[in-house]
Design a protein around this motif. Structure first.
Motif, PDB file in Angstrom:
ATOM      1  N   ARG A   1      94.846  46.788  -6.624  1.00  0.00           N
ATOM      2  CA  ARG A   1      94.990  45.350  -6.395  1.00  0.00           C
ATOM      3  C   ARG A   1      94.407  44.550  -7.566  1.00  0.00           C
ATOM      4  O   ARG A   1      95.023  43.590  -8.050  1.00  0.00           O
ATOM      5  CB  ARG A   1      94.287  44.961  -5.098  1.00  0.00           C
ATOM      6  N   ALA A   2      93.212  44.933  -8.028  1.00  0.00           N
ATOM      7  CA  ALA A   2      92.549  44.180  -9.088  1.00  0.00           C
ATOM      8  C   ALA A   2      93.258  44.318 -10.426  1.00  0.00           C
ATOM      9  O   ALA A   2      93.270  43.394 -11.244  1.00  0.00           O
ATOM     10  CB  ALA A   2      91.096  44.641  -9.219  1.00  0.00           C
ATOM     11  N   SER A   3      93.854  45.471 -10.674  1.00  0.00           N
ATOM     12  CA  SER A   3      94.527  45.712 -11.959  1.00  0.00           C
ATOM     13  C   SER A   3      95.980  45.258 -11.962  1.00  0.00           C
ATOM     14  O   SER A   3      96.609  45.177 -13.022  1.00  0.00           O
ATOM     15  CB  SER A   3      94.466  47.198 -12.311  1.00  0.00           C
TER      16      SER A   3
ATOM     17  N   ALA B   1      93.607  56.071 -13.869  1.00  0.00           N
ATOM     18  CA  ALA B   1      92.163  56.195 -13.633  1.00  0.00           C
ATOM     19  C   ALA B   1      91.703  57.637 -13.801  1.00  0.00           C
ATOM     20  O   ALA B   1      90.662  57.910 -14.421  1.00  0.00           O
ATOM     21  CB  ALA B   1      91.813  55.678 -12.240  1.00  0.00           C
ATOM     22  N   GLU B   2      92.472  58.578 -13.280  1.00  0.00           N
ATOM     23  CA  GLU B   2      92.084  59.980 -13.389  1.00  0.00           C
ATOM     24  C   GLU B   2      92.151  60.467 -14.836  1.00  0.00           C
ATOM     25  O   GLU B   2      91.319  61.277 -15.278  1.00  0.00           O
ATOM     26  CB  GLU B   2      92.978  60.839 -12.493  1.00  0.00           C
ATOM     27  N   GLN B   3      93.143  59.991 -15.588  1.00  0.00           N
ATOM     28  CA  GLN B   3      93.217  60.361 -17.002  1.00  0.00           C
ATOM     29  C   GLN B   3      92.045  59.768 -17.779  1.00  0.00           C
ATOM     30  O   GLN B   3      91.485  60.409 -18.672  1.00  0.00           O
ATOM     31  CB  GLN B   3      94.553  59.897 -17.583  1.00  0.00           C
ATOM     32  N   LEU B   4      91.652  58.546 -17.424  1.00  0.00           N
ATOM     33  CA  LEU B   4      90.504  57.916 -18.062  1.00  0.00           C
ATOM     34  C   LEU B   4      89.203  58.621 -17.681  1.00  0.00           C
ATOM     35  O   LEU B   4      88.263  58.688 -18.473  1.00  0.00           O
ATOM     36  CB  LEU B   4      90.438  56.425 -17.694  1.00  0.00           C
ATOM     37  N   VAL B   5      89.139  59.156 -16.463  1.00  0.00           N
ATOM     38  CA  VAL B   5      87.983  59.958 -16.054  1.00  0.00           C
ATOM     39  C   VAL B   5      87.875  61.197 -16.937  1.00  0.00           C
ATOM     40  O   VAL B   5      86.790  61.565 -17.402  1.00  0.00           O
ATOM     41  CB  VAL B   5      88.084  60.359 -14.568  1.00  0.00           C
TER      42      VAL B   5
ATOM     43  N   SER C   1     100.274  54.472 -10.060  1.00  0.00           N
ATOM     44  CA  SER C   1      99.976  54.272 -11.487  1.00  0.00           C
ATOM     45  C   SER C   1      98.482  54.096 -11.706  1.00  0.00           C
ATOM     46  O   SER C   1      97.912  54.653 -12.663  1.00  0.00           O
ATOM     47  CB  SER C   1     100.725  53.048 -12.021  1.00  0.00           C
ATOM     48  N   ALA C   2      97.838  53.318 -10.830  1.00  0.00           N
ATOM     49  CA  ALA C   2      96.397  53.107 -10.957  1.00  0.00           C
ATOM     50  C   ALA C   2      95.651  54.429 -10.828  1.00  0.00           C
ATOM     51  O   ALA C   2      94.712  54.705 -11.587  1.00  0.00           O
ATOM     52  CB  ALA C   2      95.918  52.117  -9.897  1.00  0.00           C
ATOM     53  N   HIS C   3      96.093  55.275  -9.880  1.00  0.00           N
ATOM     54  CA  HIS C   3      95.433  56.561  -9.674  1.00  0.00           C
ATOM     55  C   HIS C   3      95.631  57.470 -10.886  1.00  0.00           C
ATOM     56  O   HIS C   3      94.687  58.116 -11.373  1.00  0.00           O
ATOM     57  CB  HIS C   3      95.975  57.232  -8.407  1.00  0.00           C
ATOM     58  N   ARG C   4      96.858  57.529 -11.402  1.00  0.00           N
ATOM     59  CA  ARG C   4      97.148  58.399 -12.540  1.00  0.00           C
ATOM     60  C   ARG C   4      96.330  57.980 -13.762  1.00  0.00           C
ATOM     61  O   ARG C   4      95.691  58.822 -14.404  1.00  0.00           O
ATOM     62  CB  ARG C   4      98.638  58.346 -12.863  1.00  0.00           C
TER      63      ARG C   4
ATOM     64  N   THR D   1      92.513  51.678  -3.680  1.00  0.00           N
ATOM     65  CA  THR D   1      93.294  50.538  -3.201  1.00  0.00           C
ATOM     66  C   THR D   1      92.843  49.252  -3.877  1.00  0.00           C
ATOM     67  O   THR D   1      93.663  48.442  -4.341  1.00  0.00           O
ATOM     68  CB  THR D   1      93.178  50.408  -1.676  1.00  0.00           C
ATOM     69  N   ALA D   2      91.520  49.040  -3.941  1.00  0.00           N
ATOM     70  CA  ALA D   2      90.991  47.829  -4.575  1.00  0.00           C
ATOM     71  C   ALA D   2      91.279  47.825  -6.076  1.00  0.00           C
ATOM     72  O   ALA D   2      91.554  46.775  -6.660  1.00  0.00           O
ATOM     73  CB  ALA D   2      89.491  47.728  -4.319  1.00  0.00           C
TER      74      ALA D   2
END
Length: 274
Positions: free
Chosen positions: A69-71, A82-86, A77-80, A65-66
């Motif tokens: 908000r920060a991005s 972030a997980e790809q970047l992981v 979209s943030a989850h997708r 969630t944070a």
């Protein structure tokens, strides 16, 4: 503030030291695996870097969630991203919180604040370290942090970590030079020194051979001498500094520092645009 001006001498330049920091050997790697090639576009890349930039400012990591908000991204979209970047190692996830990953560290270590300046400064800085028997460096201010353009340390000496907060940086000889040589009115100067002290320092640094001396002002038991390097247009390119563990600076060291700064500046003057 301790500022000195000395006549410009021409000491004999010693042999250059080998570069003290070994290259990591890491090669820049592409983000093509984030999404299929046909889907790559400005929006996807902007989103990926928005995630990375948000995490770069969060030492304690961010939950989903944070992070959204920060991005400025939608949560999905943030989850997708972030997980790809992981998966790529550019982000790491620990207990459902995202952090910058090791891959970004490897890539970041390859960044050079100013490759042109480094090319002209490396040999003089190495010679300065050899002659002074102390750590010598050329540094710049970037994002309110001191960044190395190049540095050299004689055998048996160690690097010292730079202060991280703006006030501590401004107490160092290097920080004083770099803050005081910025264009007037462009930035808010740290208030560890008065406006009058900053103004006097700004004026004195324009004198030939000027150096700033730090006698235990920033770190107990450490003395520094720093001098500005000037671009042909009159802007400050960086600060040459020698750092010694002593009660005082050896005689002649400020002169050697100012000579090195002038030597680099003279090389920059001879650079012609292609």
């Amino acid at each position: 503030m301790d500022v000195s001006t000395s006549p410009l001498a021409s000491p004999v330049i010693g042999a250059a030291l080998p570069t003290p920091v070994a290259d990591t050997g890491a090669k820049p790697e592409q983000f093509g695996a984030l999404v299929p090639p046909v889907a790559l576009g400005r929006g996807v890349l902007d989103g990926a870097f928005a995630v990375l930039d948000a995490l770069a400012h969060a030492d304690e990591g961010l939950g989903l969630t944070a992070l959204a908000r920060a991005s400025g991204l939608a949560k999905t979209s943030a989850h997708r991203l972030a997980e790809q970047l992981v998966t790529l190692g550019a982000v790491q996830c620990v207990e459902h919180r995202y952090y910058v990953g090791p891959r970004m560290s490897r890539i970041g270590q390859r960044w050079q604040p100013d490759p042109l300046l480094r090319r002209f400064a490396q040999a003089p800085v190495h010679a300065l370290a050899a002659q002074s028997h102390a750590m010598a460096s050329l540094r710049v201010l970037h994002d309110d942090r001191l960044r190395y353009v190049c540095a050299a340390v004689p055998h048996g000496h160690a690097y010292m970590p730079d202060p991280a907060d703006p006030e501590s940086i401004a107490r160092t000889a290097t920080g004083r030079v770099l803050h005081a040589t910025q264009p007037a009115g462009d930035v808010m100067l740290p208030d560890c020194w008065s406006r009058r002290e900053w103004r006097n320092l700004r004026e004195s640094l324009r004198e030939p051979g000027a150096t700033v001396i730090d006698r235990h002002d920033a770190v107990a038991g450490v003395c520094c001498a720093s001098a500005p390097v000037w671009w042909p247009n009159g802007a400050c390119a960086g600060a040459v500094t020698v750092t010694v563990h002593a009660n005082d600076l050896p005689v002649g060291l400020p002169t050697l520092v100012s000579y090195t700064a002038c030597r680099i500046g003279a090389a920059l003057q001879q650079q012609r645009p292609k």
